[in-house]
Design a protein around this motif. Structure first.
Motif, mmCIF file in Angstrom:
data_model
loop_
_atom_site.group_PDB
_atom_site.id
_atom_site.type_symbol
_atom_site.label_atom_id
_atom_site.label_comp_id
_atom_site.label_asym_id
_atom_site.label_seq_id
_atom_site.Cartn_x
_atom_site.Cartn_y
_atom_site.Cartn_z
ATOM 1 N N HIS A 131 0.838 -1.195 0.000
ATOM 2 C CA HIS A 131 0.000 0.000 0.000
ATOM 3 C C HIS A 131 0.880 1.255 0.000
ATOM 4 C CE1 HIS A 131 -3.785 2.156 0.932
ATOM 5 N NE2 HIS A 131 -3.013 2.955 1.666
ATOM 6 N N GLY A 132 1.855 1.276 0.892
ATOM 7 C CA GLY A 132 2.775 2.411 0.965
ATOM 8 C C GLY A 132 3.571 2.586 -0.308
ATOM 9 N N PHE A 133 4.015 1.476 -0.904
ATOM 10 C CA PHE A 133 4.775 1.531 -2.152
ATOM 11 C C PHE A 133 3.932 2.144 -3.276
ATOM 12 C CE2 PHE A 133 6.070 -0.541 -6.176
ATOM 13 C CZ PHE A 133 7.343 0.000 -6.294
ATOM 14 N N LEU A 134 2.678 1.734 -3.373
ATOM 15 C CA LEU A 134 1.806 2.298 -4.409
ATOM 16 C C LEU A 134 1.608 3.802 -4.198
ATOM 17 C CD1 LEU A 134 -0.818 -0.558 -4.831
ATOM 18 C CD2 LEU A 134 1.029 0.062 -6.403
ATOM 19 N N HIS A 135 1.531 4.233 -2.948
ATOM 20 C CA HIS A 135 1.465 5.674 -2.665
ATOM 21 C C HIS A 135 2.728 6.377 -3.164
ATOM 22 C CE1 HIS A 135 -2.285 6.421 -0.648
ATOM 23 N NE2 HIS A 135 -2.059 5.540 0.312
ATOM 24 N N LEU A 136 3.891 5.742 -2.992
ATOM 25 C CA LEU A 136 5.142 6.337 -3.478
ATOM 26 C C LEU A 136 5.102 6.554 -4.986
ATOM 27 C CD1 LEU A 136 7.946 4.421 -1.512
ATOM 28 C CD2 LEU A 136 6.887 6.638 -0.973
ATOM 29 N N LEU A 137 4.362 5.694 -5.677
ATOM 30 C CA LEU A 137 4.258 5.788 -7.143
ATOM 31 C C LEU A 137 3.144 6.726 -7.591
ATOM 32 C CD1 LEU A 137 4.803 2.077 -8.194
ATOM 33 C CD2 LEU A 137 6.509 3.896 -7.903
ATOM 34 N N GLY A 138 2.426 7.323 -6.625
ATOM 35 C CA GLY A 138 1.413 8.307 -6.973
ATOM 36 C C GLY A 138 -0.025 7.835 -6.872
ATOM 37 N N TYR A 139 -0.234 6.572 -6.511
ATOM 38 C CA TYR A 139 -1.608 6.086 -6.347
ATOM 39 C C TYR A 139 -2.213 6.675 -5.086
ATOM 40 C CZ TYR A 139 -0.884 2.678 -10.034
ATOM 41 O OH TYR A 139 -0.638 2.082 -11.248
#
Length: 165
Positions: A131-139
């Motif tokens: 979840h955190g990784f996807l936030h890093l990508l802009g999601y």
């Protein structure tokens, strides 16, 4: 080059073993492959509810603990002060070029949520990490459609390593 995971454990609630770190590294590779990101570094920090509460209040203006926070290196804030690095001629700035960002996970909240949802702590930490990784990508998940998209991506990655509910 593969995605790199650097981690720091700043809590004593649970032991962070090499098996968990290997699992998170595998999840990072799988999530990266799914998103076409094959290169970069993610810094992960395990903290207490008290620490994540402080960060949540300082950076998001929300005065309570949360489960995971993400701070993307390529994200800009309107009033963010620009950092200027003075380098000598021919000198290069090292260490920032490949950094995707930071993910902070409250182990205390992750443990409580894993018990509430009836699955393993590894599954909950894995979920929060992806979840955190996807936030890093802009999601993001500000509306139902974007939340459904993000949940689908998370569950697909977790299923690849057998972390299902």
């Amino acid at each position: 080059m593969a995605l790199q995971l650097e981690y720091s454990n700043e809590q004593e609630i649970i032991e962070i073993g090499e098996d968990l770190i290997e699992l998170l590294h595998t999840l990072l590779q799988k999530a990266g492959e799914a998103e076409g990101v094959t290169d970069g570094e993610v810094a992960l920090t395990f903290v207490t509810d008290e620490e994540i509460h402080t960060l949540n209040r300082e950076y998001r203006g929300i005065d309570r603990p949360t489960d995971v926070l993400s701070f993307a290196m390529n994200e800009s804030v309107e009033e963010e002060q620009e950092i200027v690095y003075e380098l000598e001629e021919g000198e290069e700035l090292e260490g920032f070029g490949d950094m995707l960002g930071d993910i902070i996970i409250s182990v205390e909240t992750a443990k409580a949520q894993s018990e509430e949802y009836g699955h393993s702590l590894n599954r909950e930490i894995g979920f929060l990490f992806v979840h955190g990784f996807l936030h890093l990508l802009g999601y993001d998940h500000q509306d139902e459609a974007s939340e459904a998209e993000m949940m689908g991506k998370q569950e697909a990655v977790l299923a690849q390593v057998g972390l299902t509910r």
